[in-house]
Motif scaffolding. Structure first.
Motif, PDB file in Angstrom:
ATOM      1  N   VAL A  99      29.027  28.543  -0.236  1.00  0.00           N
ATOM      2  CA  VAL A  99      28.645  27.949   0.819  1.00  0.00           C
ATOM      3  C   VAL A  99      27.714  26.745   0.225  1.00  0.00           C
ATOM      4  N   GLU A 116      30.413  34.411   8.716  1.00  0.00           N
ATOM      5  CA  GLU A 116      29.224  33.661   9.108  1.00  0.00           C
ATOM      6  C   GLU A 116      27.787  34.369   8.786  1.00  0.00           C
ATOM      7  N   VAL A 133      27.444  34.495   5.105  1.00  0.00           N
ATOM      8  CA  VAL A 133      26.757  33.156   4.554  1.00  0.00           C
ATOM      9  C   VAL A 133      25.192  33.297   4.691  1.00  0.00           C
ATOM     10  N   VAL A 172      26.622  27.088  10.768  1.00  0.00           N
ATOM     11  CA  VAL A 172      27.567  27.359   9.606  1.00  0.00           C
ATOM     12  C   VAL A 172      29.059  26.950  10.063  1.00  0.00           C
ATOM     13  N   ALA A 201      26.542  24.532   5.557  1.00  0.00           N
ATOM     14  CA  ALA A 201      25.646  25.101   6.433  1.00  0.00           C
ATOM     15  C   ALA A 201      24.491  23.944   6.175  1.00  0.00           C
TER      16      ALA A 201
END
Length: 300
Positions: A174, A209, A212, A227, A247
């Motif tokens: 990410v 998600e 993350v 995100v 994000a």
């Protein structure tokens, strides 16, 4: 040999994804093996792949019948299908192997690869398949011998009949951003000065998600919001699938998780450190984020 692209429009065509093979591979299964006459070979010593080294021209896959091929110490050959219409096999080389005259070793993970995207991707695929073959000889349930299922890469236990299939491990990676800055991290074993993005494995019961948010918080102490999934890359070292996200910063001060990282910090877009190579989804996310800042209409 033309270098890899400096910019990818889509994650689909990143090296190690099957699309990067450019239609040259027809993947088959070991039970469909044909004769080895004229076959191409992907021969791996760790993440190094052996290629012929012609006096002129680009390196190519060794082939059955090449001078000195019969002397190569191939181990545990596996049929993969066909490459450019000819049979294709993969095998391991001993760790102490050194390339003889007429051959050269090329690292699939080199910062500046000496192979093209299709060759890197075929080498990575062979690496992943050989890893599966080596680690799927016996049943994890009863210890019985595993044998290939016809027409499948899966295997079945001869004792308890339980079916096993290749293990693909989902991970997230990410890019965390805030106004004019990106959050970058560094591991001790990386080349000096190189930074990359937060990444980690999906845990039991998590959606991507959630992974993350958890990984960013655990590794850096930063909270994220908004995100968004961007794309993915096969990472066959040995068997990951990297799902890439962007994000936004939602609070918290950077606190480095020292078991995982050597450093983590915010970098201004005008003063970035050494970044991951273009062959990686990490660099794809960074390149597209920078494009997003300078050309907002392009999107991510």
């Amino acid at each position: 040999m033309p270098p890899l692209p400096s910019f990818y429009e889509s994650t689909l065509h990143l090296p190690f994804n099957r699309a990067a093979l450019d239609g040259r591979l027809l993947l088959s299964t070991p039970d469909q093996a044909v004769g080895m006459d004229g076959a191409h070979w992907v021969l791996l010593r760790g993440t190094d792949v052996l290629m012929t080294a012609p006096s002129a021209g680009e390196p190519v896959w060794p082939r059955t019948g090449d001078p000195a091929f019969a002397e190569l110490p191939c181990q545990h050959a596996v049929f993969l299908g066909s490459w450019d219409g000819q049979p294709l096999y993969a095998a391991r080389l001993p760790r102490q192997f050194e390339a003889p005259a007429g051959f050269s070793l090329h690292n699939l993970l080199a910062t500046t690869p000496s192979l093209d995207g299709a060759q890197l991707s075929l080498g990575g695929l062979a690496h992943q398949i050989l890893h599966w073959e080596r680690n799927s000889r016996f049943c994890s349930g009863c210890g019985g011998e595993l044998r290939h299922l016809p027409g499948e890469w899966g295997k079945t236990c001869v004792a308890c009949q339980y079916a096993h299939f290749p293990h693909i491990h989902p991970c997230i990676i990410v890019l965390v951003r805030r106004a004019g800055e990106v959050l970058l991290t560094r591991k001790r074993e990386w080349p000096a000065g190189r930074y990359s993005l937060v990444a980690g494995f999906v845990e039991f019961g998590e959606c991507l998600e959630e992974t993350v948010a958890r990984e960013v918080l655990e590794e850096t102490g930063v909270r994220v919001k908004n995100v968004r999934y961007v794309g993915s890359q096969s990472w066959p070292f040995p068997s990951q699938l990297m799902a890439g996200f962007v994000a936004d910063y939602d609070g918290g001060e950077v606190r480095v998780e020292e078991k995982e990282l050597e450093d983590a910090r915010w970098f201004p877009l005008t003063d970035l450190p050494t970044l991951p190579p273009q062959r990686s989804i990490a660099r794809y996310l960074l390149d597209h984020f920078i494009d997003l800042r300078t050309q907002p209409a392009n999107g991510v």
